[in-house]
Design a protein around this motif. Structure first.
Motif, PDB file in Angstrom:
ATOM      1  N   LEU A   1       0.811  -1.213   0.000  1.00  0.00           N
ATOM      2  CA  LEU A   1       0.000   0.000   0.000  1.00  0.00           C
ATOM      3  C   LEU A   1       0.848   1.267   0.000  1.00  0.00           C
ATOM      4  CD1 LEU A   1      -2.777  -0.972   2.578  1.00  0.00           C
ATOM      5  CD2 LEU A   1      -2.709  -1.362   0.099  1.00  0.00           C
ATOM      6  N   ALA A   2       0.374   2.246  -0.755  1.00  0.00           N
ATOM      7  CA  ALA A   2       0.907   3.605  -0.722  1.00  0.00           C
ATOM      8  C   ALA A   2      -0.290   4.533  -0.896  1.00  0.00           C
ATOM      9  CB  ALA A   2       1.925   3.813  -1.844  1.00  0.00           C
ATOM     10  N   GLU A   3      -0.053   5.847  -0.776  1.00  0.00           N
ATOM     11  CA  GLU A   3      -1.167   6.786  -0.932  1.00  0.00           C
ATOM     12  C   GLU A   3      -1.863   6.591  -2.279  1.00  0.00           C
ATOM     13  OE1 GLU A   3       1.907   7.591  -0.011  1.00  0.00           O
ATOM     14  OE2 GLU A   3       1.807   8.685   1.890  1.00  0.00           O
ATOM     15  N   LEU A   4      -1.062   6.448  -3.338  1.00  0.00           N
ATOM     16  CA  LEU A   4      -1.626   6.254  -4.672  1.00  0.00           C
ATOM     17  C   LEU A   4      -2.358   4.926  -4.782  1.00  0.00           C
ATOM     18  CD1 LEU A   4      -1.940   7.086  -7.651  1.00  0.00           C
ATOM     19  CD2 LEU A   4       0.301   6.052  -8.078  1.00  0.00           C
TER      20      LEU A   4
ATOM     21  N   ALA B   1       0.589  -9.441   5.730  1.00  0.00           N
ATOM     22  CA  ALA B   1       0.646  -8.492   4.614  1.00  0.00           C
ATOM     23  C   ALA B   1      -0.472  -7.464   4.753  1.00  0.00           C
ATOM     24  CB  ALA B   1       0.513  -9.224   3.280  1.00  0.00           C
ATOM     25  N   ASN B   2      -0.194  -6.244   4.305  1.00  0.00           N
ATOM     26  CA  ASN B   2      -1.230  -5.203   4.302  1.00  0.00           C
ATOM     27  C   ASN B   2      -1.976  -5.162   2.969  1.00  0.00           C
ATOM     28  OD1 ASN B   2       0.568  -3.948   2.548  1.00  0.00           O
ATOM     29  ND2 ASN B   2       1.122  -2.308   3.964  1.00  0.00           N
ATOM     30  N   ALA B   3      -2.017  -6.318   2.303  1.00  0.00           N
ATOM     31  CA  ALA B   3      -2.627  -6.405   0.977  1.00  0.00           C
ATOM     32  C   ALA B   3      -4.139  -6.233   0.992  1.00  0.00           C
ATOM     33  CB  ALA B   3      -2.267  -7.744   0.323  1.00  0.00           C
ATOM     34  N   GLY B   4      -4.747  -6.169   2.180  1.00  0.00           N
ATOM     35  CA  GLY B   4      -6.198  -6.024   2.261  1.00  0.00           C
ATOM     36  C   GLY B   4      -6.706  -4.705   1.745  1.00  0.00           C
ATOM     37  N   GLY B   5      -5.868  -3.673   1.741  1.00  0.00           N
ATOM     38  CA  GLY B   5      -6.260  -2.390   1.161  1.00  0.00           C
ATOM     39  C   GLY B   5      -7.566  -1.867   1.709  1.00  0.00           C
ATOM     40  N   LEU B   6      -8.536  -1.681   0.832  1.00  0.00           N
ATOM     41  CA  LEU B   6      -9.855  -1.171   1.214  1.00  0.00           C
ATOM     42  C   LEU B   6     -10.832  -2.276   1.580  1.00  0.00           C
ATOM     43  CD1 LEU B   6     -10.349   1.545  -1.561  1.00  0.00           C
ATOM     44  CD2 LEU B   6      -9.578   1.888   0.802  1.00  0.00           C
ATOM     45  N   ASN B   7     -10.383  -3.534   1.485  1.00  0.00           N
ATOM     46  CA  ASN B   7     -11.316  -4.640   1.712  1.00  0.00           C
ATOM     47  C   ASN B   7     -10.596  -5.844   2.318  1.00  0.00           C
ATOM     48  OD1 ASN B   7     -13.575  -6.275   1.664  1.00  0.00           O
ATOM     49  ND2 ASN B   7     -13.585  -6.576  -0.555  1.00  0.00           N
ATOM     50  N   PRO B   8     -10.022  -5.695   3.521  1.00  0.00           N
ATOM     51  CA  PRO B   8      -9.301  -6.825   4.118  1.00  0.00           C
ATOM     52  C   PRO B   8     -10.194  -8.027   4.387  1.00  0.00           C
ATOM     53  CG  PRO B   8      -9.489  -5.004   5.677  1.00  0.00           C
ATOM     54  CD  PRO B   8      -9.931  -4.488   4.354  1.00  0.00           C
ATOM     55  N   GLY B   9     -11.452  -7.788   4.748  1.00  0.00           N
ATOM     56  CA  GLY B   9     -12.368  -8.905   4.956  1.00  0.00           C
ATOM     57  C   GLY B   9     -12.618  -9.669   3.673  1.00  0.00           C
ATOM     58  N   GLY B  10     -12.757  -8.932   2.568  1.00  0.00           N
ATOM     59  CA  GLY B  10     -12.952  -9.580   1.267  1.00  0.00           C
ATOM     60  C   GLY B  10     -11.739 -10.390   0.858  1.00  0.00           C
ATOM     61  N   LEU B  11     -10.533  -9.874   1.154  1.00  0.00           N
ATOM     62  CA  LEU B  11      -9.328 -10.630   0.839  1.00  0.00           C
ATOM     63  C   LEU B  11      -9.258 -11.895   1.689  1.00  0.00           C
ATOM     64  CD1 LEU B  11      -6.643 -11.074  -0.553  1.00  0.00           C
ATOM     65  CD2 LEU B  11      -5.585  -9.509   1.080  1.00  0.00           C
TER      66      LEU B  11
ATOM     67  N   ASP C   1      -2.415 -18.357  10.797  1.00  0.00           N
ATOM     68  CA  ASP C   1      -1.335 -18.654   9.849  1.00  0.00           C
ATOM     69  C   ASP C   1      -1.118 -17.509   8.872  1.00  0.00           C
ATOM     70  OD1 ASP C   1      -0.897 -21.463  10.679  1.00  0.00           O
ATOM     71  OD2 ASP C   1      -2.918 -21.767   9.870  1.00  0.00           O
ATOM     72  N   ILE C   2      -2.209 -16.822   8.548  1.00  0.00           N
ATOM     73  CA  ILE C   2      -2.167 -15.725   7.582  1.00  0.00           C
ATOM     74  C   ILE C   2      -2.926 -14.541   8.175  1.00  0.00           C
ATOM     75  CG2 ILE C   2      -2.749 -14.970   5.238  1.00  0.00           C
ATOM     76  CD1 ILE C   2      -2.821 -17.954   4.455  1.00  0.00           C
ATOM     77  N   VAL C   3      -2.298 -13.367   8.182  1.00  0.00           N
ATOM     78  CA  VAL C   3      -2.935 -12.145   8.671  1.00  0.00           C
ATOM     79  C   VAL C   3      -2.856 -11.091   7.575  1.00  0.00           C
ATOM     80  CG1 VAL C   3      -3.020 -10.406  10.488  1.00  0.00           C
ATOM     81  CG2 VAL C   3      -2.108 -12.687  10.998  1.00  0.00           C
ATOM     82  N   VAL C   4      -4.005 -10.571   7.170  1.00  0.00           N
ATOM     83  CA  VAL C   4      -4.032  -9.487   6.195  1.00  0.00           C
ATOM     84  C   VAL C   4      -4.675  -8.272   6.840  1.00  0.00           C
ATOM     85  CG1 VAL C   4      -3.998 -10.945   4.150  1.00  0.00           C
ATOM     86  CG2 VAL C   4      -6.187 -10.361   5.189  1.00  0.00           C
ATOM     87  N   THR C   5      -4.224  -7.107   6.419  1.00  0.00           N
ATOM     88  CA  THR C   5      -4.689  -5.875   7.035  1.00  0.00           C
ATOM     89  C   THR C   5      -5.097  -4.868   5.979  1.00  0.00           C
ATOM     90  OG1 THR C   5      -2.620  -4.595   7.060  1.00  0.00           O
ATOM     91  CG2 THR C   5      -2.881  -6.273   8.771  1.00  0.00           C
ATOM     92  N   GLY C   6      -5.764  -3.823   6.456  1.00  0.00           N
ATOM     93  CA  GLY C   6      -6.007  -2.647   5.644  1.00  0.00           C
ATOM     94  C   GLY C   6      -4.819  -1.709   5.786  1.00  0.00           C
ATOM     95  N   ARG C   7      -5.080  -0.410   6.029  1.00  0.00           N
ATOM     96  CA  ARG C   7      -4.010   0.577   6.051  1.00  0.00           C
ATOM     97  C   ARG C   7      -3.299   0.583   7.409  1.00  0.00           C
ATOM     98  NH1 ARG C   7      -0.167   3.012   3.161  1.00  0.00           N
ATOM     99  NH2 ARG C   7       0.715   1.467   4.562  1.00  0.00           N
TER     100      ARG C   7
END
Length: 592
Positions: free
Chosen positions: A42-45, A86-96, A172-178
């Motif tokens: 994640l970045a601002e863009l 990973a913070n790959a959840g972006g705007l939808n961590p639950g969806g990821l 085992d796997i944790v994904v986050t938003g911002r």
């Protein structure tokens, strides 16, 4: 510090941005022993990119490339007990998290998945504004209501304690938003070593390690000024942070991988996209001017001595709003009388378009690449880059780019463009601000579906970045012999963006060189070397422990990368341009 002291936790990075090397996850898992595989997406863009993706598909909003990487390594990580954060959840961590479950079932695997959210404030902005929160722009001081815009994203930067709680619940796997980039290291380290909320020095040490590895191979020889030191020119191995119980760490990489880990490569990344040495985070303030670097062996650099203090009682918030539409056409000018041709082309084009005032913004830049009596046609050319912006997409679409082509037969001699006429594109505007931490609900959903509220850490009142530049000491003796050489002869640099601001960190390899650098590179001299900074606030900070001086140029990048008309919208090359400028260096510092 609480808990039983354990060996250092080995945290590997496999992504520095959304779109980074897909194979990195597999390479880090298979390249040697690690405890945690982490990734920064994640970045601002990126938040704006994910919002656009969600307009087309409401189930989107996360970094889809993470799922591709996960497919490559999930089974191996489960077999070896490697946790994935990973913070790959972006705007939808639950969806990821849901998609990870579907992928796991397809692979016949059964990971425990957790996700962290609560950072998304866009649906609460009206209520928060009504409660008296102004969302004041951190750089301009302007209140959000004065801008009369409607943000499409608004995300608070969360810390690492939600990640730590998920790992403690055997995820085992944790994904986050911002979450902050450094939280990918802080959270796992706090879980592994059993840190308390007030173990500020340890947390600050993990923040420093996280800041170093968050951008992947930028810590292992990529984007490195002194690249002659990088003797292994294979693609750099991604970095690993070995974080110990006291927060000190060793930055390294897997054996038999390309690149370099040295005090220089680590210094470069420590200076990347920072402002003052007090590096603010939601879990602590890490004082980068207290840390020490020591090379312990080939490709092993120890970071120690980092002091930490309580975090602010406010969280940074990144807002993005729709700024309108833009279009760019680049005209090629060849041979002689380049400036005359550029003046004619600009005047003729805007006469055909009805005047510059028809557009909300018009940016015209003459980019000179030409040389007299050039040996090739290409070396005789310059570019006239014209960008227009407006809320009305029709003004800046084909109506603009097609008109540009009308100069082909009726304009300056040798007219051609770098691209065919193009359509308009939407752009976003970045708005950095803060909100009281107690207005943000940091949440973690555990593998069994239980949702918990993660309390914020003990804090201190928010302190704004000082606007007063540090004053450099007196320069070298007036009678000392000097020679004019590029600044980069002695100094390295790394530059980057933070919203609309650019930072340039400059450092040297020896104390003698640093004594010269800090006396030479004042704000006044910095402005003289970079004329583009004229009229903009410049803040200067010293980090003697890194033999470095850091500059922050407020507003150089306008309203952020998505809106910037600058050819280098993220200021990635600004440091190298600074290094190319000639300065007077004492002869005693130069080789024969």
């Amino acid at each position: 510090m609480t808990g039983t002291q354990r060996r250092a936790i080995r945290i590997a990075n496999c992504s520095g941005f959304y779109g980074d090397r897909i194979a990195a996850a597999r390479e880090m898992v298979e390249g040697g022993p690690i405890d945690v595989l982490s990734g920064d997406y994640l970045a601002e863009l990126t938040m704006l990119i994910l919002w656009k993706a969600r307009q087309k598909d409401t189930s989107a909003g996360y970094a889809k490339t993470f799922l591709t990487q996960l497919e490559h390594v999930m089974g191996t990580c489960l077999d070896r007990g490697i946790r994935i954060v990973a913070n790959a959840g972006g705007l939808n961590p639950g969806g990821l998290a849901e998609q990870i479950g579907l992928l796991a079932r397809k692979l016949g695997l059964h990971p425990k998945v957790s996700y962290v959210d609560g950072d998304d404030l866009v649906g609460r902005l009206d209520a928060l504004s009504a409660a008296g929160h102004d969302f004041t722009h951190l750089d301009t001081g302007r209140k959000l209501a004065e801008a009369q815009v409607e943000p499409v994203t608004a995300n608070a930067y969360l810390g690492g304690w939600g990640i730590a709680e998920a790992l403690a619940a055997e995820a085992d796997i944790v994904v986050t938003g911002r979450t902050t980039d450094a939280s990918m290291v802080v959270g796992p380290s706090a879980w592994w070593h059993g840190w308390s909320r007030t173990d500020y020095d340890a947390i600050a040490g993990a923040m420093a390690a996280g800041h170093v590895i968050e951008c992947g191979p930028q810590a292992t020889g990529g984007n490195y000024s002194f690249f002659d030191e990088v003797t292994d020119r294979r693609y750099p191995g991604f970095p690993i942070a070995e974080v110990e119980a006291d927060g000190s760490s060793v930055i390294t990489k897997h054996e038999n991988t390309g690149g370099l880990v040295s005090a220089g490569t680590v210094t470069a990344q420590l200076l990347y996209e920072i402002a003052e040495p007090a590096y603010l985070g939601p879990d602590a303030v890490a004082h980068f001017d207290s840390l020490r670097l020591q090379e312990e062996g080939p490709h092993r650099v120890r970071i120690s001595g980092v002091r930490g203090s309580a975090p602010s009682d406010r969280l940074k918030v990144a807002l993005n709003y729709h700024g309108g539409y833009r279009n760019t056409m680049t005209l090629v000018l060849t041979g002689t009388q380049i400036e005359d041709k550029a003046t004619w082309a600009e005047r003729q084009l805007f006469e055909l378009l009805g005047g510059k005032e028809r557009f909300a913004e018009a940016d015209v830049r003459l980019l000179r690449f030409d040389s007299p009596d050039a040996p090739t046609n290409e070396q005789a050319t310059a570019h006239l880059r014209i960008t227009v912006k407006d809320p009305d997409r029709r003004k800046v679409g084909r109506a603009f780019s097609n008109t540009t082509m009308e100069l082909a037969l009726g304009g300056y001699p040798g007219f051609h463009t770098t691209t065919p006429p193009s359509a308009e594109s939407a752009f976003g505007v970045y708005w950095p601000t803060t909100v009281p931490a107690n207005e943000v609900e940091h949440r973690v959903t555990l593998p069994d579906g239980t949702r918990r509220i993660v309390p914020h850490s003990p804090s201190e009142p928010f302190r704004e970045l000082s606007g007063e530049p540090e004053q450099a000491p007196p320069g070298p003796r007036a009678d000392e012999p000097v020679r004019r050489v590029p600044l980069g002869t002695l100094a390295a640099a790394r530059s980057g963006d933070k919203g609309g601001n650019a930072n340039v960190g400059v450092w040297t390899r020896t104390e003698e060189e640093y004594a010269w650098l800090r006396s030479q590179l004042t704000v006044e001299q910095f402005r003289a070397l970079l004329p583009e900074t004229a009229g903009l606030p410049v803040r200067r900070f010293e980090l003697p422990n890194l033999r470095a001086v850091n500059f922050v140029v407020i507003g150089l990048l306008g309203d952020g990368v998505a809106s910037a008309t600058r050819p280098d919208p993220q200021a990635k090359g600004l440091g190298e341009y600074l290094r190319s400028r000639f300065v007077e260096v004492p002869v005693r510092l130069l080789g024969p």
